[in-house]
Enzyme design. Structure first.
Site, PDB file in Angstrom:
ATOM      1  N   LYS A 112       8.154  58.885  43.863  1.00  0.00           N
ATOM      2  CA  LYS A 112       7.142  58.776  44.927  1.00  0.00           C
ATOM      3  C   LYS A 112       5.777  59.089  44.302  1.00  0.00           C
ATOM      4  O   LYS A 112       5.438  60.234  44.047  1.00  0.00           O
ATOM      5  CB  LYS A 112       7.453  59.750  46.076  1.00  0.00           C
ATOM      6  N   SER A 134      -0.039  70.232  44.187  1.00  0.00           N
ATOM      7  CA  SER A 134      -0.667  71.483  44.610  1.00  0.00           C
ATOM      8  C   SER A 134       0.375  72.581  44.820  1.00  0.00           C
ATOM      9  O   SER A 134       1.542  72.310  45.136  1.00  0.00           O
ATOM     10  CB  SER A 134      -1.443  71.252  45.905  1.00  0.00           C
ATOM     11  N   GLU A 151       0.452  74.629  47.282  1.00  0.00           N
ATOM     12  CA  GLU A 151       0.857  74.651  48.694  1.00  0.00           C
ATOM     13  C   GLU A 151       2.048  73.724  48.942  1.00  0.00           C
ATOM     14  O   GLU A 151       3.038  74.116  49.557  1.00  0.00           O
ATOM     15  CB  GLU A 151      -0.316  74.242  49.600  1.00  0.00           C
ATOM     16  N   GLU A 196       5.475  71.829  38.767  1.00  0.00           N
ATOM     17  CA  GLU A 196       4.299  72.003  37.900  1.00  0.00           C
ATOM     18  C   GLU A 196       3.104  71.965  38.833  1.00  0.00           C
ATOM     19  O   GLU A 196       2.794  70.926  39.412  1.00  0.00           O
ATOM     20  CB  GLU A 196       4.258  70.872  36.862  1.00  0.00           C
ATOM     21  N   CYS A 220      -4.760  69.842  35.879  1.00  0.00           N
ATOM     22  CA  CYS A 220      -4.146  71.105  36.298  1.00  0.00           C
ATOM     23  C   CYS A 220      -4.413  72.218  35.287  1.00  0.00           C
ATOM     24  O   CYS A 220      -4.559  73.369  35.648  1.00  0.00           O
ATOM     25  CB  CYS A 220      -2.649  70.919  36.531  1.00  0.00           C
ATOM     26  N   GLU A 241      -8.340  76.976  42.596  1.00  0.00           N
ATOM     27  CA  GLU A 241      -8.422  75.733  41.816  1.00  0.00           C
ATOM     28  C   GLU A 241      -9.405  74.782  42.501  1.00  0.00           C
ATOM     29  O   GLU A 241      -9.237  74.445  43.667  1.00  0.00           O
ATOM     30  CB  GLU A 241      -7.031  75.097  41.752  1.00  0.00           C
TER      31      GLU A 241
END
Ligand code: NDP
Length: 495
Positions: free
Chosen positions: A191, A245, A247, A266, A300, A399
């Protein structure tokens, strides 16, 4: 290194995928018939419509992936043949490198220089690296004592793997997951991120052209909250490998608990890049600059917190600003451009709101800080340096995921390490010094999955990459990645 010939290329000349999903080795309409537009962030124009998958499509993809596992892929194709197939896919991708680089740049806004010379080559490299491992994934014989003559382990594929990937390095992130998963004999449902689905779809087709059997790789663009959730909930999926993310990573962990799926994550980062006064300052300034501005800072592992020993703080910031003044956002299709468009208007708003938060908390904008446009369009932004930042400010804690650097002074090794570690993330870190002992001490004490000494932003298919703390767990790349795509089975042989 030669620079590509691409000068400007309108979306119409790109080899675009149809508005279909890639399931079972063919293009197929989404069951719900829905599509969404994908946009070129440099021009704000629609590139094309993309099929939007739903739960029913996830069911179809799982059936196709399961069918491949129970069919030729799982039962007839040897590990060595899997390796040969991965190598053939790499060769075909290499033959079409310009086409994939162009699509990546149109969809993401990153400079063609990066897509052509870093992203697609890195994806090809991952394929070849894991092609080499395919027939070397072995168990071991065990020195046990008991009522049997032999005990050994087998390493077996986990099953159907769902790979959920982000928009910042679309093809690289996809291949860091797909290549080891296939090398180990799994099948995959990918995806891609909604902002950047194009190279993933074309890659599904390309892999099939290279000979990958139907159902081994399926590509389902669609809303994260819908397709992602359906993948996480599906009992036919054995593992979720996710980059994105923190979250969403937490949601995935919670969702995966119901079916005890294997999970690797990750996630985000707020990586410290630490410059000591005894460093080669030319190299350190270059490393600080590329550490945050490469990939528009949508990286990241970006070195987004620059810790500078206080005795050189003023000089370093001044020299870094001088260098940054020469970095102007430009047309991503121009081979000379080194700073492209942010991925979306929403992402730019988020990044600008962080700059504003920094101002309000007392940071000084040493350079940049504003939105920009190229030819009157696009989600561009000036490269930005925030000075006089404290480690507890929002711009130092969270971030930002854009070209915004927070510069923070430190006193000594102890202070640098303490400040570096005072963050929820632990993805990467950099250290710049000529003192080898100090470099190794920081490398040991800093809580990060990767540490670069006197360099920054270096990756290699052979070197594991992943996070400490809330940057996630599990490792991509290197031999270690194989552990995350296999199950271990212990076999005892009786007398
Ligand atoms: P997300 O974490 O939302 O997206 C990453 C991937 O997860 C996308 O494919 C997304 O799909 C999918 N997804 C979204 N929601 C779910 C869900 N509930 N279940 C399963 N999959 C889901 O990142 P964003 O694009 O929203 O970016 C937000 C922030 O995340 C960035 O500003 C940055 O801070 C961080 N980030 C970190 C990355 C990294 O490399 N570690 C990469 C990207 C972002 P869809 O695109 O359809 O929403």
């Amino acid at each position: 290194m030669s620079i590509p010939e691409v000068k400007s290329a309108p979306a119409a000349t790109a080899n675009l995928p149809p508005a279909r999903l890639w399931i079972g080795g063919e293009w197929t309409a989404a069951a719900g018939g829905r599509t969404f537009a994908t946009e070129n962030p440099a021009t704000e124009e629609t590139i094309c419509e993309v099929a939007s998958a739903g739960k029913e499509d996830v069911d179809r993809a799982v059936a196709a992936a399961r069918g491949a596992l129970d069919g030729d892929w799982g039962r007839k194709i040897s590990a060595r043949e899997r390796g040969r197939l991965l190598w053939k896919i790499a060769d075909l991708l290499e033959a079409r490198i310009d086409e994939f680089a162009l699509l990546e740049t149109l969809d993401n806004g990153k400079p063609i220089f990066e897509s052509r010379y870093v992203d697609v080559p890195a994806a090809i490299d991952a394929l070849r690296y894991f092609a080499g491992w395919a027939d070397k994934v072995t168990g071991e014989t065990l020195p046990v004592s008991g009522p049997f003559v032999l005990a050994y382990t087998l390493r077996e594929p986990i099953g159907v793997v769902a790979a959920i990937t982000p928009w910042n390095f679309p093809l690289i992130q996809a291949l860091w997951k797909i290549a080891p998963a296939l090398a180990c004999g799994n099948t995959v449902i990918h995806k891609p991120a909604s902002y950047t689905p194009l190279t993933a779809l074309k890659f599904g087709e390309l892999a099939s052209e290279a000979g990958l059997p139907p159902g081994v790789l399926n590509v389902l663009p669609g809303r994260g909250s819908e397709v992602g959730n359906a993948l996480v909930d599906h009992p036919g999926i054995a593992k979720i490998t996710f980059t994105g993310s923190t979250e969403v990573g937490k949601d995935i962990m919670r969702g995966a608990a119901d079916t005890i799926k294997r999970v690797t994550l990750e996630l985000g980062g707020k990586s410290p890049n630490i410059v000591f006064a005894d460093a080669d300052l030319d190299a350190a300034i270059k490393g600080a600059y590329t550490g945050i501005f490469y990939g528009k800072g949508e990286v990241c592992a970006a070195g987004s917190r620059l810790f500078v020993e206080e005795t050189i703080h003023g000089e370093l910031v001044e020299r870094l600003v001088e260098r940054t003044k020469k970095l102007a956002p430009g047309d991503p299709l121009d081979p000379r451009t080194r700073l492209g468009a942010l991925v979306s208007g929403k992402q730019r708003e988020t990044v600008l709101s962080y700059v504003e938060a920094g101002r309000q908390e007392g940071a000084r904008v040493a350079w940049g800080g504003e939105a920009a446009a190229v030819g009157g369009k696009g989600y561009f932004m000036q490269p930005t340096i925030l000075d006089a930042v404290h480690n507890d400010m929002k711009v130092a804690r969270e971030e930002i995921f854009g070209p915004v650097l927070a510069v923070i002074p430190f006193k000594d090794v102890k202070d640098a390490v303490a400040q570096a570690n005072a963050n929820i993330y632990g993805l990467a870190a950099g250290v710049w010094t000529r003192d080898i002992g100090k470099a190794h001490q920081v490398a040991r004490e800093v809580q990060a999955g990767t540490v670069w000494i006197n360099q920054y932003n270096w990756y290699d298919s052979g070197a594991p990459f992943g996070g400490y703390k809330q940057s996630g767990f599990g490792r991509e790349l290197g031999r270690q990645a194989l552990e995350y795509y296999t199950e271990s089975k212990t076999v005892f042989v009786g007398k």
